[in-house]
Design an enzyme around this catalytic site. Structure first.
Site, PDB file in Angstrom:
ATOM      1  N   ASP A   1       2.772  -3.195  -4.707  1.00  0.00           N
ATOM      2  CA  ASP A   1       1.336  -3.278  -4.420  1.00  0.00           C
ATOM      3  C   ASP A   1       0.650  -2.487  -5.537  1.00  0.00           C
ATOM      4  O   ASP A   1       0.492  -1.266  -5.471  1.00  0.00           O
ATOM      5  CB  ASP A   1       1.050  -2.673  -3.042  1.00  0.00           C
ATOM      6  CG  ASP A   1      -0.433  -2.729  -2.666  1.00  0.00           C
ATOM      7  OD1 ASP A   1      -1.278  -2.860  -3.577  1.00  0.00           O
ATOM      8  OD2 ASP A   1      -0.740  -2.623  -1.469  1.00  0.00           O
TER       9      ASP A   1
ATOM     10  N   GLU B   1       0.401   9.116   0.611  1.00  0.00           N
ATOM     11  CA  GLU B   1      -0.039   7.741   0.876  1.00  0.00           C
ATOM     12  C   GLU B   1       0.347   7.493   2.324  1.00  0.00           C
ATOM     13  O   GLU B   1       1.453   7.095   2.615  1.00  0.00           O
ATOM     14  CB  GLU B   1       0.630   6.778  -0.100  1.00  0.00           C
ATOM     15  CG  GLU B   1      -0.062   5.437  -0.134  1.00  0.00           C
ATOM     16  CD  GLU B   1       0.302   4.565   1.039  1.00  0.00           C
ATOM     17  OE1 GLU B   1      -0.296   4.744   2.137  1.00  0.00           O
ATOM     18  OE2 GLU B   1       1.176   3.713   0.871  1.00  0.00           O
TER      19      GLU B   1
ATOM     20  N   GLU C   1       0.230   3.833  12.884  1.00  0.00           N
ATOM     21  CA  GLU C   1       1.343   4.704  12.474  1.00  0.00           C
ATOM     22  C   GLU C   1       0.988   6.177  12.567  1.00  0.00           C
ATOM     23  O   GLU C   1       1.850   7.030  12.619  1.00  0.00           O
ATOM     24  CB  GLU C   1       1.831   4.447  11.041  1.00  0.00           C
ATOM     25  CG  GLU C   1       2.629   3.198  10.883  1.00  0.00           C
ATOM     26  CD  GLU C   1       3.311   3.141   9.531  1.00  0.00           C
ATOM     27  OE1 GLU C   1       3.491   4.174   8.889  1.00  0.00           O
ATOM     28  OE2 GLU C   1       3.671   2.029   9.139  1.00  0.00           O
TER      29      GLU C   1
ATOM     30  N   HIS D   1      -1.029  -4.819   0.263  1.00  0.00           N
ATOM     31  CA  HIS D   1      -0.062  -5.112   1.334  1.00  0.00           C
ATOM     32  C   HIS D   1      -0.636  -4.785   2.713  1.00  0.00           C
ATOM     33  O   HIS D   1      -0.058  -5.181   3.721  1.00  0.00           O
ATOM     34  CB  HIS D   1       1.260  -4.370   1.094  1.00  0.00           C
ATOM     35  CG  HIS D   1       1.232  -2.918   1.444  1.00  0.00           C
ATOM     36  ND1 HIS D   1       0.580  -1.974   0.677  1.00  0.00           N
ATOM     37  CD2 HIS D   1       1.759  -2.253   2.492  1.00  0.00           C
ATOM     38  CE1 HIS D   1       0.728  -0.788   1.248  1.00  0.00           C
ATOM     39  NE2 HIS D   1       1.443  -0.922   2.340  1.00  0.00           N
TER      40      HIS D   1
HETATM   41  N1  SAH Z   1       4.807   8.237  -1.083  1.00  0.00           N
HETATM   42  C1  SAH Z   1       5.597   7.013  -1.094  1.00  0.00           C
HETATM   43  C2  SAH Z   1       5.910   6.497   0.312  1.00  0.00           C
HETATM   44  C3  SAH Z   1       4.686   6.225   1.184  1.00  0.00           C
HETATM   45  S1  SAH Z   1       5.115   5.534   2.770  1.00  0.00           S
HETATM   46  C4  SAH Z   1       4.871   5.976  -1.912  1.00  0.00           C
HETATM   47  O1  SAH Z   1       3.680   6.154  -2.175  1.00  0.00           O
HETATM   48  O2  SAH Z   1       5.465   4.961  -2.281  1.00  0.00           O
HETATM   49  C5  SAH Z   1       5.097   6.937   3.802  1.00  0.00           C
HETATM   50  C6  SAH Z   1       6.419   7.707   3.830  1.00  0.00           C
HETATM   51  O3  SAH Z   1       6.216   8.863   4.637  1.00  0.00           O
HETATM   52  C7  SAH Z   1       7.592   6.956   4.425  1.00  0.00           C
HETATM   53  O4  SAH Z   1       8.654   6.961   3.521  1.00  0.00           O
HETATM   54  C8  SAH Z   1       7.928   7.726   5.711  1.00  0.00           C
HETATM   55  O5  SAH Z   1       9.320   7.772   5.981  1.00  0.00           O
HETATM   56  C9  SAH Z   1       7.386   9.125   5.393  1.00  0.00           C
HETATM   57  N2  SAH Z   1       6.983   9.917   6.562  1.00  0.00           N
HETATM   58  C10 SAH Z   1       6.253   9.491   7.612  1.00  0.00           C
HETATM   59  N3  SAH Z   1       6.052  10.488   8.491  1.00  0.00           N
HETATM   60  C11 SAH Z   1       6.646  11.583   7.971  1.00  0.00           C
HETATM   61  C12 SAH Z   1       6.797  12.929   8.420  1.00  0.00           C
HETATM   62  N4  SAH Z   1       6.261  13.320   9.581  1.00  0.00           N
HETATM   63  N5  SAH Z   1       7.483  13.791   7.640  1.00  0.00           N
HETATM   64  C13 SAH Z   1       8.019  13.377   6.470  1.00  0.00           C
HETATM   65  N6  SAH Z   1       7.926  12.115   5.996  1.00  0.00           N
HETATM   66  C14 SAH Z   1       7.239  11.219   6.731  1.00  0.00           C
END
Ligand code: SAH
Length: 387
Positions: A85, A178, A187, A327
């Site tokens: 994306d 993000e 979420e 996305h």
């Molecule tokens: N920063 C990355 C992934 C974003 S998606 C990017 O920009 O490509 C969000 C990510 O946060 C996911 O991989 C998910 O597993 C993680 N995540 C969600 N809740 C979380 C929490 N409470 N503690 C740690 N990681 C978390």
């Protein structure tokens, strides 16, 4: 996921359709170097259970599809979709690379690091140290990726939930994340960012992005409503309309053609991520959607934008139907009845957004609306649930 939506040639509007050209979000050019990839649909759905399952000994190739169901962010597919994306990823890259002054010698916390992409951007921009926290099995890959790219001395990957890890430093200067879900709030990762902010961010620290806004508009969508909702009324000659009721309640994540838009867009809510409390993510917002042409309204459509106001130049992106696809697509809320609206008439009402009490990752939406028009007079309340 769902196939692409109809073209304007298929629209049953009462006026001539406007030419179909996707306009770009005016803030920042998000695709300087990466070609226009990954704007089409994917069949990868984000799952609501984000972190690792109880049995965290299950790794990599040994995992079954059931394990992935409970731990969708452990699979590379969802990260591939996010990385491709380009609107999303390029905006973050631009924010970081074009504002190096923000990062130089700063301590950064990457909340939900995934593959570690944002941490790598920050390290490359001159951050003193980056803590990349990721709760899914992808943390192991992030660790390897950091090493393979020679950033082991700058980026520390911590595997675990933000709410449970021990950060080796008492404070950080920048929090980057993000966290946005479908309909912005699905979420509920925003709470995790706010938790990290309140626990570790220095008093004059910055949160990236620092603004997120939710918008609402109304669309003509006869054909798709027929296909997704009315379908259940007669399935091979059988009445399955009990499922119609359920399908009405579930907002549909899909791309909307800008030619389907019948009214103005209304800003519902702006959130300042640096200042807000988690309670601010539940709200009731009024709206007034004024018809810009004579048409039918089948659904209201929600979308969001985010911005990074601390940058040299205001930067951000929109997930709206007039901007380049992301996305996140848009979120379509079908209306029980078809509204016939004349130019200048309006649908007025309010939208209430709350976290579901049983499952806080789910979002409950209540829509109240009224139209007192020449062709339609209606006043209704409808409930939806994002899950
Ligand atoms: N920063 C990355 C992934 C974003 S998606 C990017 O920009 O490509 C969000 C990510 O946060 C996911 O991989 C998910 O597993 C993680 N995540 C969600 N809740 C979380 C929490 N409470 N503690 C740690 N990681 C978390």
């Amino acid at each position: 996921m769902d196939p692409g939506r109809k073209t304007d040639a298929q629209n049953s509007t009462m006026t001539d359709a406007m030419p179909a050209s996707k306009t770009r979000f005016e803030f920042e050019d998000a695709d300087e170097t990466i070609e226009e990839a990954a704007t089409g649909s994917s069949n990868l759905e984000e799952d609501s259970a984000m972190c690792e399952p109880e049995d965290s000994s299950i790794v990599g190739a040994d995992k079954t599809s059931a394990d992935y169901y409970f731990d969708s962010y452990s699979h590379f597919g969802i990260h591939e979709e996010m990385l491709k994306d380009v609107v999303r990823t390029k905006t973050y890259q631009n924010v970081i690379y074009k504002n190096k002054f923000l990062f130089k010698d700063k301590i950064v916390l990457d909340v939900g690091a995934g593959t570690g992409i944002l941490s790598l951007f920050c390290a490359k921009a001159g951050a003193k140290h980056v803590y990349a926290v990721e709760c899914s099995q992808m943390a192991d890959m992030a660790q390897e990726i950091v090493k393979a790219n020679g950033f082991s001395s700058v980026i520390t990957v911590l595997k675990g939930k933000i709410e449970e890890i021990n950060l080796p430093v008492p404070q950080v200067d920048i929090i980057i994340s993000e966290w946005m879900g479908y309909f912005l709030l699905y979420e509920n990762m925003l709470n995790t960012v706010l938790y990290a902010r309140d626990k570790w961010l220095v008093s004059n620290g910055i949160v990236l992005p620092d603004n997120a806004s939710l918008y609402l508009t109304a669309i003509e969508d006869a054909e798709y409503k027929e296909d997704k909702i009315e379908f259940w009324n007669n399935v091979y000659g059988f009445d399955m309309s009990c499922i119609r009721k359920q399908s009405m309640m579930e907002p549909l994540v899909d791309t909307v053609d800008q030619n389907q838009i019948v009214t103005n867009s209304q800003l519902l809510k702006t959130m300042n991520i640096s200042k807000m409390t988690s309670g601010d993510a539940s709200f009731t917002a009024p709206f007034k959607l004024i018809a810009q042409r004579d048409d039918y309204i089948h659904a209201l459509v929600a979308y969001f934008d985010v911005s990074f106001s601390v940058c040299h130049k205001m930067t951000g992106f929109s997930t709206g139907p007039k901007s380049r696809n992301t996305h996140w697509k848009q979120t379509v809320l079908y209306l029980e009845d078809v509204l016939t609206i004349c130019q200048g008439e309006f649908v007025a009402g309010s939208m209430t957004v709350t976290q579901n009490k049983k499952n806080p990752r789910d979002v409950d939406i209540t829509l109240k609306y009224t139209l007192n028009g020449r062709r339609t007079t209606i006043s209704r309340t409808q409930q939806y649930k994002m899950r």
